[in-house]
Design an enzyme around this catalytic site. Structure first.
Site, PDB file in Angstrom:
ATOM      1  N   ASP A 145       0.863  -1.182   0.000  1.00 34.67           N
ATOM      2  CA  ASP A 145       0.000   0.000   0.000  1.00 34.67           C
ATOM      3  C   ASP A 145       0.895   1.227   0.000  1.00 34.67           C
ATOM      4  O   ASP A 145       1.756   1.368   0.881  1.00 34.67           O
ATOM      5  CB  ASP A 145      -0.912   0.015   1.227  1.00 34.67           C
ATOM      6  CG  ASP A 145      -1.974  -1.071   1.167  1.00 34.67           C
ATOM      7  OD1 ASP A 145      -2.008  -1.819   0.176  1.00 34.67           O
ATOM      8  OD2 ASP A 145      -2.761  -1.164   2.124  1.00 34.67           O
ATOM      9  N   ASP A 167     -15.139  -3.820  -1.745  1.00 37.41           N
ATOM     10  CA  ASP A 167     -14.821  -3.617  -0.335  1.00 37.41           C
ATOM     11  C   ASP A 167     -16.135  -3.511   0.421  1.00 37.41           C
ATOM     12  O   ASP A 167     -16.945  -2.629   0.132  1.00 37.41           O
ATOM     13  CB  ASP A 167     -14.002  -2.341  -0.144  1.00 37.41           C
ATOM     14  CG  ASP A 167     -12.723  -2.347  -0.975  1.00 37.41           C
ATOM     15  OD1 ASP A 167     -12.200  -3.446  -1.222  1.00 37.41           O
ATOM     16  OD2 ASP A 167     -12.272  -1.261  -1.378  1.00 37.41           O
TER      17      ASP A 167
END
Length: 243
Positions: free
Chosen positions: A10, A131
């Site tokens: 990330d 998500d």
């Protein structure tokens, strides 16, 4: 079909970070170079690297793409990228520069017609990132929760031709509490497509539990914080799912 481990990188501000449940105020920095981290994972045997442009996800534009392209061009591992991909120009930019798979998430909710068009135009190269928070889709770097049920979105895009889904249960992400196996299995079975599990993996046993769902369509797992916290290594993860 084998079970694939996706070490996660990330990126925020050009560094490797992890956010707790997607909270930009709860950030831990794990490295100064996304490329060097990707290189370490590839040298440990990872066939795929999962990269996320967190700045891009929040700002709605590509920010950390240079690191992604460098990893795709210089490493043997394949790269998939998500975060900040809002246009066909973004998708083409990555695919033309050697990225194997582009993940579209928020735009699948805000502009599903466009997302479906991209799925059809770039077959096999687009993954739909879903998500979920309490069964509903979260968007824009998890800052918003929609009124769209995660499974229904999955089914819509499966019908449109999507072959790969990345399913994240926000409640488990970064918590090292174990993945939401039930929800992951449901997504795979309802869509009838390949689902990559994301969030919550903390032990090798979690990977084994997900691997047992291979016949249901759960084809891999994204692993982030457990690697950075030293719970296990990439090579140990690969060995756990090859036995």
């Amino acid at each position: 079909m084998s079970f694939t481990i996706y070490p996660a990188i990330d990126m925020r501000g050009g560094k490797c970070v992890r956010l707790l449940q997607g909270d930009y105020d709860k950030e831990t920095v794990y490295g100064d170079s996304p490329f060097e981290m990707a290189k370490t994972f590839a040298e440990a045997g990872a066939d795929w690297i999962h990269m996320v442009d967190l700045d891009g996800a929040r700002d709605g534009r590509r920010v950390n793409d240079t690191y992604v392209i460098q990893a795709a061009s210089d490493l043997k591992a394949k790269v998939q990228i998500g975060g900040g991909i809002r246009s066909e120009e973004d998708i083409a930019h990555y695919l033309e520069n050697g990225i194997s798979r582009v993940i579209i998430g928020s735009i699948a909710v805000s502009n599903p017609e466009f997302a479906e068009k991209m799925v059809r135009k770039y077959p096999g190269q687009i993954a739909i990132g879903i998500d979920a928070k309490n069964g509903y889709v979260a968007t824009h770097g998890w800052l918003s929760t929609s009124e769209v049920r995660a499974v229904e979105l999955g089914k819509r895009f499966a019908d449109a031709g999507a072959e790969t889904f990345i399913f994240t249960d926000i409640a488990t992400d970064g918590m090292l509490s174990g993945p939401n196996v039930e929800a992951i299995q449901q997504m795979a079975e309802e869509t009838g497509k390949s689902v990559i599990a994301s969030g919550g993996v903390s032990r090798l046993e979690d990977l084994s539990a997900l691997q047992r769902l291979l016949s249901s369509g759960v084809s891999g797992a994204i692993v982030g914080k457990a690697l950075y916290e030293g719970r296990f290594t990439v090579s140990e993860a690969l060995k756990a799912v090859s036995e």
